[in-house]
Scaffold this motif. Structure first.
Motif, PDB file in Angstrom:
ATOM      1  N   VAL A 174       0.845  -1.180   0.000  1.00 16.38           N
ATOM      2  CA  VAL A 174       0.000   0.000   0.000  1.00 16.38           C
ATOM      3  C   VAL A 174       0.884   1.234   0.000  1.00 16.38           C
ATOM      4  N   GLU A 175       0.455   2.232  -0.716  1.00 19.13           N
ATOM      5  CA  GLU A 175       1.220   3.465  -0.786  1.00 19.13           C
ATOM      6  C   GLU A 175       1.197   4.169   0.561  1.00 19.13           C
ATOM      7  N   PRO A 176       2.327   4.592   1.084  1.00 22.51           N
ATOM      8  CA  PRO A 176       2.348   5.265   2.388  1.00 22.51           C
ATOM      9  C   PRO A 176       1.706   6.644   2.312  1.00 22.51           C
ATOM     10  N   GLY A 177       1.391   7.167   3.481  1.00 20.64           N
ATOM     11  CA  GLY A 177       0.843   8.516   3.547  1.00 20.64           C
ATOM     12  C   GLY A 177      -0.676   8.536   3.539  1.00 20.64           C
ATOM     13  N   PHE A 178      -1.219   9.749   3.633  1.00 18.62           N
ATOM     14  CA  PHE A 178      -2.669   9.966   3.661  1.00 18.62           C
ATOM     15  C   PHE A 178      -3.035  10.981   2.584  1.00 18.62           C
ATOM     16  N   SER A 179      -4.060  10.649   1.821  1.00 12.39           N
ATOM     17  CA  SER A 179      -4.553  11.579   0.808  1.00 12.39           C
ATOM     18  C   SER A 179      -5.382  12.672   1.493  1.00 12.39           C
ATOM     19  N   PRO A 180      -5.552  13.830   0.859  1.00 13.19           N
ATOM     20  CA  PRO A 180      -6.349  14.911   1.474  1.00 13.19           C
ATOM     21  C   PRO A 180      -7.777  14.502   1.815  1.00 13.19           C
ATOM     22  N   TRP A 181      -8.384  13.581   1.033  1.00 12.32           N
ATOM     23  CA  TRP A 181      -9.749  13.173   1.329  1.00 12.32           C
ATOM     24  C   TRP A 181      -9.857  12.485   2.691  1.00 12.32           C
ATOM     25  N   VAL A 182      -8.762  11.847   3.132  1.00 16.16           N
ATOM     26  CA  VAL A 182      -8.784  11.207   4.451  1.00 16.16           C
ATOM     27  C   VAL A 182      -8.940  12.267   5.547  1.00 16.16           C
ATOM     28  N   GLY A 183      -8.228  13.399   5.402  1.00 11.43           N
ATOM     29  CA  GLY A 183      -8.341  14.474   6.380  1.00 11.43           C
ATOM     30  C   GLY A 183      -9.735  15.069   6.438  1.00 11.43           C
ATOM     31  N   TRP A 184     -10.329  15.294   5.226  1.00 11.19           N
ATOM     32  CA  TRP A 184     -11.678  15.842   5.201  1.00 11.19           C
ATOM     33  C   TRP A 184     -12.688  14.864   5.797  1.00 11.19           C
ATOM     34  N   GLN A 185     -12.562  13.609   5.460  1.00 10.21           N
ATOM     35  CA  GLN A 185     -13.465  12.601   6.017  1.00 10.21           C
ATOM     36  C   GLN A 185     -13.301  12.505   7.532  1.00 10.21           C
ATOM     37  N   VAL A 250     -11.305   1.862  -3.085  1.00 10.48           N
ATOM     38  CA  VAL A 250     -10.861   2.288  -4.411  1.00 10.48           C
ATOM     39  C   VAL A 250      -9.378   2.608  -4.417  1.00 10.48           C
ATOM     40  N   THR A 251      -8.905   3.261  -3.378  1.00  7.27           N
ATOM     41  CA  THR A 251      -7.488   3.657  -3.307  1.00  7.27           C
ATOM     42  C   THR A 251      -6.588   2.563  -2.758  1.00  7.27           C
ATOM     43  N   GLY A 252      -7.143   1.463  -2.260  1.00  7.83           N
ATOM     44  CA  GLY A 252      -6.318   0.391  -1.721  1.00  7.83           C
ATOM     45  C   GLY A 252      -5.880   0.607  -0.285  1.00  7.83           C
ATOM     46  N   HIS A 253      -6.319   1.685   0.357  1.00  8.63           N
ATOM     47  CA  HIS A 253      -5.914   1.949   1.743  1.00  8.63           C
ATOM     48  C   HIS A 253      -6.689   1.111   2.750  1.00  8.63           C
ATOM     49  N   TRP A 254      -7.585   0.257   2.291  1.00 14.33           N
ATOM     50  CA  TRP A 254      -8.284  -0.621   3.208  1.00 14.33           C
ATOM     51  C   TRP A 254      -7.329  -1.545   3.934  1.00 14.33           C
ATOM     52  N   LEU A 292      -2.762  -3.279  17.364  1.00  9.51           N
ATOM     53  CA  LEU A 292      -3.838  -2.860  18.251  1.00  9.51           C
ATOM     54  C   LEU A 292      -4.651  -1.727  17.621  1.00  9.51           C
ATOM     55  N   GLN A 293      -3.974  -0.784  16.984  1.00 10.22           N
ATOM     56  CA  GLN A 293      -4.683   0.269  16.266  1.00 10.22           C
ATOM     57  C   GLN A 293      -5.513  -0.307  15.129  1.00 10.22           C
ATOM     58  N   GLN A 294      -4.959  -1.247  14.416  1.00  6.31           N
ATOM     59  CA  GLN A 294      -5.667  -1.827  13.275  1.00  6.31           C
ATOM     60  C   GLN A 294      -6.949  -2.511  13.720  1.00  6.31           C
ATOM     61  N   LEU A 295      -6.883  -3.295  14.807  1.00  4.98           N
ATOM     62  CA  LEU A 295      -8.083  -3.963  15.300  1.00  4.98           C
ATOM     63  C   LEU A 295      -9.116  -2.948  15.803  1.00  4.98           C
ATOM     64  N   ALA A 296      -8.635  -1.896  16.463  1.00  4.52           N
ATOM     65  CA  ALA A 296      -9.563  -0.883  16.971  1.00  4.52           C
ATOM     66  C   ALA A 296     -10.257  -0.161  15.822  1.00  4.52           C
ATOM     67  N   PHE A 302     -16.175  -1.229  10.804  1.00  5.38           N
ATOM     68  CA  PHE A 302     -16.920  -2.332  10.180  1.00  5.38           C
ATOM     69  C   PHE A 302     -17.811  -3.108  11.150  1.00  5.38           C
ATOM     70  N   ILE A 303     -17.765  -2.805  12.448  1.00  5.69           N
ATOM     71  CA  ILE A 303     -18.638  -3.500  13.400  1.00  5.69           C
ATOM     72  C   ILE A 303     -19.500  -2.500  14.169  1.00  5.69           C
ATOM     73  N   ALA A 304     -18.871  -1.574  14.883  1.00  6.20           N
ATOM     74  CA  ALA A 304     -19.633  -0.646  15.713  1.00  6.20           C
ATOM     75  C   ALA A 304     -20.508   0.283  14.876  1.00  6.20           C
ATOM     76  N   ALA A 305     -19.955   0.831  13.792  1.00  5.69           N
ATOM     77  CA  ALA A 305     -20.736   1.757  12.961  1.00  5.69           C
ATOM     78  C   ALA A 305     -21.948   1.079  12.324  1.00  5.69           C
ATOM     79  N   PRO A 306     -21.824  -0.114  11.707  1.00  4.36           N
ATOM     80  CA  PRO A 306     -23.031  -0.775  11.182  1.00  4.36           C
ATOM     81  C   PRO A 306     -24.053  -1.117  12.262  1.00  4.36           C
ATOM     82  N   LEU A 307     -23.584  -1.539  13.442  1.00  2.00           N
ATOM     83  CA  LEU A 307     -24.520  -1.846  14.522  1.00  2.00           C
ATOM     84  C   LEU A 307     -25.273  -0.595  14.970  1.00  2.00           C
TER      85      LEU A 307
END
Length: 416
Positions: A174-185, A250-254, A292-296, A302-307
């Motif tokens: 995965v490409e390192p860094g954060f795109s500007p859309w991540v900050g806005w989101q 779409v960006t592969g940052h998943w 630990l960050q990844q699991l949180a 994908f769990i708390a928000a849908p619930l």
């Protein structure tokens, strides 16, 4: 015989001529008319006469020997009371019990008694108990830190840390860094979450709404303005979340927040132990989160928000009322039992997230989230402060005076 004294006759006349007063309806069911039959009006002249009356001269008869004049006995109120029947004062109302309910919100609230106000103030034993509890928590936290540090110093735990340092290399590049859309989101998510939690607590504690919103063409769908605001924020939050997930894949940052290896679990345990020991794991969020960050993040997105969305939809007016089988399969009680604990999870996540951001190099972390750059500068900090100002403005503006004109564009706003 002598003639009766005119004075005596005059004073007895009102009593003799007195008759019963006019009787009305009974005061109790099945009783007799009121007042009683033997009631006579109170004669003011008789009641006021307490002095003896001087005898009047009696004229002698024309024939017969001269006789001693008869002296009438003085008439007093006591004598009248003894000879007259019982006198009832009809002007005095009967005793009664108040049956009118004062209501929950009287126009003038009486001052609370001293006993009630005293309960709200903590007493010295309560204050000491709170201090003792805080001190006990501090001792337990210190003991936990000392225990974990001693545990990690053991040889087998050193081998565990070497094998699982707290993060692993993702299986997909995965490409390192954060795109500007991540900050806005991230900003929109933070803004909406704060207002959602605020409005949700208002809905939960609101007893008697003062402003209501009714959708067009559905008079039965009337809800409080706070509930309308909460549900509107939920819709915006869901839209923002869908955009975030789409861009994530779409960006592969998943790959950054979705585990791709079972090594995530031992590495998460290693990271947690390192956090507790205050010998924190290496932070490299620009390239890769620790396990630990990844699991949180995965659990939150994908769990708390849908619930939260599913339970909120079940309790909202958007749920189809005619779907009896669906409602029976998914009772509203289940949604109510889950929705509030999920909100508490989000609150705990936000507290822990903000604390770790501030304690693990906050300038660099804020640049990652708000400036899309990997540098130790103040740019991200000032953008973060600006975002807090916007959130504070939204918090203050979330009141009926501001919300009512907005709600009128989508329905009817009324006071009842």
């Amino acid at each position: 015989a002598t003639a009766p004294s005119p004075a005596v006759s005059a004073r007895e006349a009102p009593i003799a001529a007195a008759g019963g007063v006019r009787r009305g309806l009974p005061r109790v069911v099945g009783g007799e008319p009121w007042p009683p039959a033997d009631t006579v009006p109170l004669a003011p002249a008789v009641a006021a006469s307490v002095e003896p009356v001087a005898p009047a001269p009696v004229a002698p008869e024309s024939t017969g020997p001269r006789s001693t004049p008869a002296v009438a006995a003085p008439v007093t109120a006591v004598a009248v009371a003894e000879t007259a029947p019982a006198i009832a004062d009809v002007a005095t109302p009967l005793p009664w019990t108040r049956t009118v309910w004062n209501g929950r919100a009287p126009r003038r609230i009486a001052e609370a008694p001293a006993a009630a106000t005293g309960r709200r103030r903590p007493t010295w034993p309560q204050a000491i108990a709170v201090l003792f509890g805080a001190a006990a928590l501090g001792v337990l936290a210190g003991a936990a830190i000392a225990f974990v540090r001693a545990l990690l110093s053991l040889p087998f735990m050193q081998d565990f840390l070497a094998a699982f340092p707290g993060e692993y290399e993702p299986g997909i590049a995965v490409e390192p860094g954060f795109s500007p859309w991540v900050g806005w989101q991230h900003f929109f998510n933070m803004f909406l979450m704060v207002l959602i939690i605020r409005s949700g607590l208002q809905v939960r504690t609101e007893k008697r709404p003062t402003v209501f919103w009714t959708p067009r063409g559905n008079a039965k769908g009337k809800i409080s303005l706070n509930l309308w605001f909460h549900q509107s924020l939920d819709i915006l939050w869901l839209v923002n979340g869908v955009i975030f997930v789409v861009l994530l894949f779409v960006t592969g940052h998943w790959v950054r927040i979705v585990p791709t290896s079972w090594e995530v679990f031992p590495n998460a345990l290693s990271a947690a132990l390192q956090y507790v020991s205050f010998d924190w794991p290496h932070e490299n969020g620009w390239n890769n989160y620790n396990s630990l960050q990844q699991l949180a993040y995965f659990a939150t997105v994908f769990i708390a928000a849908p619930l939260a969305a599913i339970t909120g939809f079940r309790m909202s007016g958007l749920w189809p009322k005619k779907a009896e089988k669906l409602s029976k399969a998914y009772p509203v009680e289940w949604a109510r039992a889950l929705h509030f604990p999920i909100m508490l999870y989000f609150v705990a996540f936000i507290i822990a997230h903000v604390a770790l951001v501030m304690l693990t190099g906050f300038l660099r972390n804020l640049n990652h989230m708000f400036a899309s750059q990997d540098a130790v500068t103040w740019t991200g900090f000032w953008v973060f402060i600006l975002s807090l100002v916007v959130i504070a403005i939204g918090w203050v503006a979330a009141r009926p005076l501001v919300l009512a004109p907005i709600a009128k564009a989508f329905g009817k706003v009324s006071g009842r």
